[in-house]
Design an enzyme around this catalytic site. Structure first.
Site, PDB file in Angstrom:
ATOM      1  N   ASN A  93      15.029 -89.207  21.752  1.00 16.55           N
ATOM      2  CA  ASN A  93      13.735 -89.172  21.074  1.00 16.55           C
ATOM      3  C   ASN A  93      13.082 -87.801  21.211  1.00 16.55           C
ATOM      4  O   ASN A  93      13.285 -87.109  22.204  1.00 16.55           O
ATOM      5  CB  ASN A  93      12.804 -90.261  21.642  1.00 16.55           C
ATOM      6  N   HIS A 110      17.746 -84.115  21.714  1.00 12.80           N
ATOM      7  CA  HIS A 110      17.484 -83.712  20.335  1.00 12.80           C
ATOM      8  C   HIS A 110      16.221 -82.878  20.205  1.00 12.80           C
ATOM      9  O   HIS A 110      15.675 -82.738  19.110  1.00 12.80           O
ATOM     10  CB  HIS A 110      17.417 -84.948  19.420  1.00 12.80           C
ATOM     11  N   CYS A 121      12.842 -64.573  15.857  1.00  9.89           N
ATOM     12  CA  CYS A 121      12.899 -64.004  17.218  1.00  9.89           C
ATOM     13  C   CYS A 121      13.138 -65.078  18.274  1.00  9.89           C
ATOM     14  O   CYS A 121      13.149 -64.787  19.464  1.00  9.89           O
ATOM     15  CB  CYS A 121      11.589 -63.257  17.522  1.00  9.89           C
ATOM     16  N   GLY A 179      17.433 -99.216  23.439  1.00  6.66           N
ATOM     17  CA  GLY A 179      16.843 -98.929  22.138  1.00  6.66           C
ATOM     18  C   GLY A 179      17.545 -97.878  21.321  1.00  6.66           C
ATOM     19  O   GLY A 179      16.900 -97.072  20.640  1.00  6.66           O
TER      20      GLY A 179
HETATM   21  N1  APR Z   1      13.183-102.449  21.872  1.00  7.33           N
HETATM   22  C1  APR Z   1      14.457-102.021  22.046  1.00  7.33           C
HETATM   23  N2  APR Z   1      15.264-101.634  21.026  1.00  7.33           N
HETATM   24  C2  APR Z   1      14.741-101.707  19.776  1.00  7.33           C
HETATM   25  C3  APR Z   1      13.426-102.160  19.512  1.00  7.33           C
HETATM   26  C4  APR Z   1      12.637-102.537  20.626  1.00  7.33           C
HETATM   27  N3  APR Z   1      11.378-102.984  20.472  1.00  7.33           N
HETATM   28  N4  APR Z   1      13.218-102.114  18.163  1.00  7.33           N
HETATM   29  C5  APR Z   1      14.359-101.655  17.613  1.00  7.33           C
HETATM   30  N5  APR Z   1      15.281-101.419  18.575  1.00  7.33           N
HETATM   31  C6  APR Z   1      16.640-100.903  18.432  1.00  7.33           C
HETATM   32  C7  APR Z   1      17.303-101.216  17.116  1.00  7.33           C
HETATM   33  O1  APR Z   1      17.964-102.472  17.179  1.00  7.33           O
HETATM   34  C8  APR Z   1      18.305-100.069  16.998  1.00  7.33           C
HETATM   35  O2  APR Z   1      19.535-100.416  17.608  1.00  7.33           O
HETATM   36  O3  APR Z   1      16.546 -99.505  18.490  1.00  7.33           O
HETATM   37  C9  APR Z   1      17.655 -98.937  17.796  1.00  7.33           C
HETATM   38  C10 APR Z   1      17.149 -97.798  16.937  1.00  7.33           C
HETATM   39  O4  APR Z   1      18.267 -97.209  16.317  1.00  7.33           O
HETATM   40  P1  APR Z   1      18.058 -95.910  15.423  1.00  7.33           P
HETATM   41  O5  APR Z   1      16.909 -96.111  14.501  1.00  7.33           O
HETATM   42  O6  APR Z   1      19.385 -95.550  14.881  1.00  7.33           O
HETATM   43  O7  APR Z   1      17.583 -94.781  16.465  1.00  7.33           O
HETATM   44  P2  APR Z   1      18.490 -93.956  17.482  1.00  7.33           P
HETATM   45  O8  APR Z   1      19.606 -94.773  17.996  1.00  7.33           O
HETATM   46  O9  APR Z   1      17.561 -93.366  18.485  1.00  7.33           O
HETATM   47  O10 APR Z   1      19.055 -92.780  16.526  1.00  7.33           O
HETATM   48  C11 APR Z   1      19.775 -91.747  17.149  1.00  7.33           C
HETATM   49  O11 APR Z   1      19.764 -90.531  15.048  1.00  7.33           O
HETATM   50  O12 APR Z   1      18.532 -89.968  13.163  1.00  7.33           O
HETATM   51  C12 APR Z   1      19.024 -89.497  14.377  1.00  7.33           C
HETATM   52  O13 APR Z   1      18.117 -87.777  15.691  1.00  7.33           O
HETATM   53  C13 APR Z   1      17.889 -89.095  15.290  1.00  7.33           C
HETATM   54  O14 APR Z   1      17.686 -89.358  17.690  1.00  7.33           O
HETATM   55  C14 APR Z   1      18.002 -90.037  16.478  1.00  7.33           C
HETATM   56  C15 APR Z   1      19.465 -90.451  16.440  1.00  7.33           C
END
Ligand code: APR
Length: 237
Positions: A93, A110, A121, A179
């Site tokens: 995040n 990230h 620069c 998450g």
């Molecule tokens: N608690 C826990 N998990 C949750 C909740 C919650 N309240 N709500 C949603 N989720 C889960 C979803 O089920 C999903 O598996 O969080 C996850 C979010 O997945 P993504 O949206 O793909 O996010 P992330 O895994 O962080 O993405 C990775 O992708 O777009 C790039 O750079 C961006 O850092 C990001 C990377």
């Protein structure tokens, strides 16, 4: 995980840990990639093509995140850092909510939406102003274009942060994966490095992911309530 909490503990978080704070995830039903084109906003090519459009999107995200507060999951991870030693928090995040909750040593794979970097620069500074006064912003040192200090698709992760993350994954005996859809590399491979190092995996996510089948413990629940509950039940070993 019934036999107590095996130390060292490492945690890897994704957008889901901030979902209950009101920060949109990327791939969920309300996710950012449902409403925006990642290749139009989160790539070096997109920025070269239209820096103003990219900056309007980031300024919108900054203003949204600025209204969001850490939730109990963020606070629990800050408590783990105080209680467990060693404890490493790795996050995908860019929202800064872990630090806002009190986490100090955060490996931001990230980058951060609250840092800006000069395209000429490489001057890096923190900038919490919302909204930004000028879009696109320019470097106070050399006057050239600033960019968000985040990792875009197709870019390398900061080498020092990534090296520390691999080490924390290999070394840990317990990895909490909270998450994340576990679909973006190299972050998605960190839990597998923990497994190869003999660690056990706990996945906390309301939905299944490609990692689920590797997890020793799966908590199918939202993090803001489930993580504090789990920590209460395991913090004393
Ligand atoms: N608690 C826990 N998990 C949750 C909740 C919650 N309240 N709500 C949603 N989720 C889960 C979803 O089920 C999903 O598996 O969080 C996850 C979010 O997945 P993504 O949206 O793909 O996010 P992330 O895994 O962080 O993405 C990775 O992708 O777009 C790039 O750079 C961006 O850092 C990001 C990377």
């Amino acid at each position: 995980m019934t036999d107590g909490l095996r130390r060292p503990v490492t945690a890897l978080t994704g957008a889901g840990v901030s979902a209950e704070s009101g920060v949109p995830t990327f791939r969920g039903e309300e996710g950012l990639w449902r409403r925006h084109r990642a290749d139009e906003l989160a790539t070096p090519t997109a920025f070269r093509r239209d820096p103003l459009l990219v900056w309007e999107w980031y300024d919108w995200r900054r203003r949204l995140i600025d209204q969001c507060l850490p939730n109990p999951a963020h606070h629990t991870l800050a408590s783990m850092e105080e209680t467990l030693s060693p404890f490493t928090l790795i996050t995908q995040n860019v929202d800064g909510l872990h630090q806002a909750a009190g986490s100090v040593n955060v490996l931001e794979l990230h980058g951060s939406i609250w840092r800006v970097r000069c395209t000429a620069c490489s001057h890096v500074s923190e900038d919490y102003r919302v909204p930004l006064p000028d879009l696109p912003p320019h470097c106070p040192e050399c006057g050239e274009l600033l960019r968000p200090d985040v990792v875009w698709f197709g870019e390398s992760l900061p080498a020092d942060v990534l090296a520390a993350a691999w080490e924390a994954a290999r070394r840990c005996r317990t990895m909490l994966v909270i998450g994340t859809s576990a679909t973006v590399q190299p972050a998605a491979s960190l839990p597998l490095a923990a497994l190869r190092g003999g660690g056990t995996l706990l996945e906390l996510n309301p939905a299944a992911t490609p990692l689920s089948r590797h997890a020793h413990t799966v908590i199918r629940a939202p993090a803001a309530q489930a993580l504090p509950n789990w920590w209460e039940a395991h913090r004393f070993g």
